[in-house]
Enzyme design. Structure first.
Site, PDB file in Angstrom:
ATOM      1  N   CYS A  76       0.842  -1.197   0.000  1.00 50.55           N
ATOM      2  CA  CYS A  76       0.000   0.000   0.000  1.00 50.55           C
ATOM      3  C   CYS A  76       0.874   1.243   0.000  1.00 50.55           C
ATOM      4  CB  CYS A  76      -0.957   0.007   1.190  1.00 50.55           C
ATOM      5  SG  CYS A  76      -0.185   0.119   2.799  1.00 50.55           S
ATOM      6  N   GLU A  84      -4.937  -8.655  -1.626  1.00 52.43           N
ATOM      7  CA  GLU A  84      -4.572  -8.910  -0.228  1.00 52.43           C
ATOM      8  C   GLU A  84      -3.626  -7.833   0.244  1.00 52.43           C
ATOM      9  OE1 GLU A  84      -1.608 -10.429   2.743  1.00 52.43           O
ATOM     10  OE2 GLU A  84      -1.274  -9.917   0.631  1.00 52.43           O
ATOM     11  N   ARG A  96      -2.049 -13.652  12.564  1.00 54.40           N
ATOM     12  CA  ARG A  96      -1.756 -12.938  11.317  1.00 54.40           C
ATOM     13  C   ARG A  96      -3.055 -12.402  10.725  1.00 54.40           C
ATOM     14  NH1 ARG A  96       2.905 -13.150   8.580  1.00 54.40           N
ATOM     15  NH2 ARG A  96       2.981 -12.224   6.512  1.00 54.40           N
ATOM     16  N   ARG A 131      -4.941 -10.059   8.053  1.00 52.04           N
ATOM     17  CA  ARG A 131      -4.776  -9.429   6.754  1.00 52.04           C
ATOM     18  C   ARG A 131      -6.146  -9.074   6.197  1.00 52.04           C
ATOM     19  NH1 ARG A 131      -0.441  -9.059   8.393  1.00 52.04           N
ATOM     20  NH2 ARG A 131       1.572  -9.538   7.418  1.00 52.04           N
TER      21      ARG A 131
END
Length: 330
Positions: free
Chosen positions: A71, A118, A162, A164
């Protein structure tokens, strides 16, 4: 039915692994040289390099676009200038120069039936929320896709905390539900190798440094420092910096012996990669690659749901507007 898909910002192919049962990868792109080595060793295909150096029209036709993209903030200077002049602007202005811009160009040119993007959980708050706002606007309003998004924690499938964010989009406004991932999964002990070389054990100097660092920050009321893993639970998030000192996931050993890093194979298992996945690069490069990758079992569950929606799903309509398409977001 088998589908053609492309694998952008491919890394070492974690997302591709999840979609291979449903079709054929017709194009892949990754700029990191070491990641390309690992990708080629496992898929017999060397990814194209910098995605910015190929035109969208040159990308092969495909039904599914996959991308685990970094990003970046979007500059709105050009947009503000055009607004002041009363000129129209579109996604080319708002995302120009970013990596998302290249994804948007390809979607516009190739019109895939669906896509999966993702990113890190913080994409939603990145650049004070502007980044995510522009991404959603481009995908939904400018490109006309029905977009669903959800933050998923992989710890119910692999022994790692984790989180995401996943964005699933359909060219036709299909109904879609993300998979329900279990809250609790296998223990960290389940992915550990039986015999591990001593080179993975921390030196007295490094272990002493990490303990002093944590103590110093604890005295200031901060939670910074190493993470000694609970083998009966899940670990912290594996990151690309793991090769530096292994501090976020340290494996305790017998009394009198310093803790150790995970091995590259254990990192592969922590991300849900199959046992036959080839690790052909140095440990340093492998740690970086697995730290940057996806939790494969999560993407496998999403892939199954996406294919089901494409083949069996129902078109979403707004009953209040006499059949007008409703672009729904979850």
């Amino acid at each position: 039915m088998l589908y053609r898909f492309i694998d952008l910002f491919a890394g070492i192919g974690g997302i591709r692994l999840a979609f291979e049962p449903y079709g054929q990868c017709v194009f892949s792109s990754e700029w990191d040289g070491k990641a390309k080595e690992t990708y080629e060793a496992n898929f017999n295909e060397k990814p194209y390099g910098d995605i910015k150096s190929i035109s969208a029209e040159e990308i092969p036709d495909h039904e599914i676009l996959l991308a685990g993209f970094p990003c970046q903030p979007f500059s709105l200077a050009g947009v503000s200038k055009k607004n002041s002049l009363g000129l129209k602007h579109g996604f080319l202005d708002e995302t120009q120069g970013t990596l998302f811009f290249d994804i948007a160009k390809i979607i516009k040119a190739k019109q895939p039936k669906m896509f999966l993007l993702e990113n890190v959980k913080n994409l939603r708050s990145h650049d004070k929320g502007n980044t995510y706002k522009v991404i959603k606007k481009v995908l939904e309003e400018e490109l006309g896709y029905t977009v669903y998004d959800q933050v998923i924690n992989a710890k119910g499938l692999v022994p790692q905390n984790r989180e995401r964010i996943y964005l699933v989009g359909f060219k036709d406004p299909m109904d879609f539900e993300f998979p329900e991932v279990p809250l609790n999964g296998p223990p960290l002990s389940s992915i550990l190798e039986e015999t591990v070389e001593d080179k993975y054990t921390l030196s007295d100097k490094l272990w002493g440094y990490l303990q002093n660092y944590k103590k110093k920050h604890a005295e200031k009321g901060n939670g910074f420092g190493f993470g000694l893993a609970d083998l009966n639970s899940h670990s912290r998030t594996l990151s690309a910096r793991y090769h530096k000192d292994g501090s976020e996931i340290l494996i305790p050993q017998e009394e009198g012996k310093n803790p150790r890093r995970l091995t590259p194979r254990e990192c592969a298992r922590l991300q849900g990669f199959p046992e036959d996945f080839k690790i052909v690069v140095s440990n340093t490069a492998a740690y970086k690659q697995f730290g940057n990758s996806v939790a494969v079992p999560v993407v496998e569950m999403i892939a199954e749901k996406m294919i089901f929606s494409l083949e069996q799903g129902q078109i979403v309509e707004n009953p209040k507007d006499e059949g007008e398409i409703q672009y729904a977001t979850k």
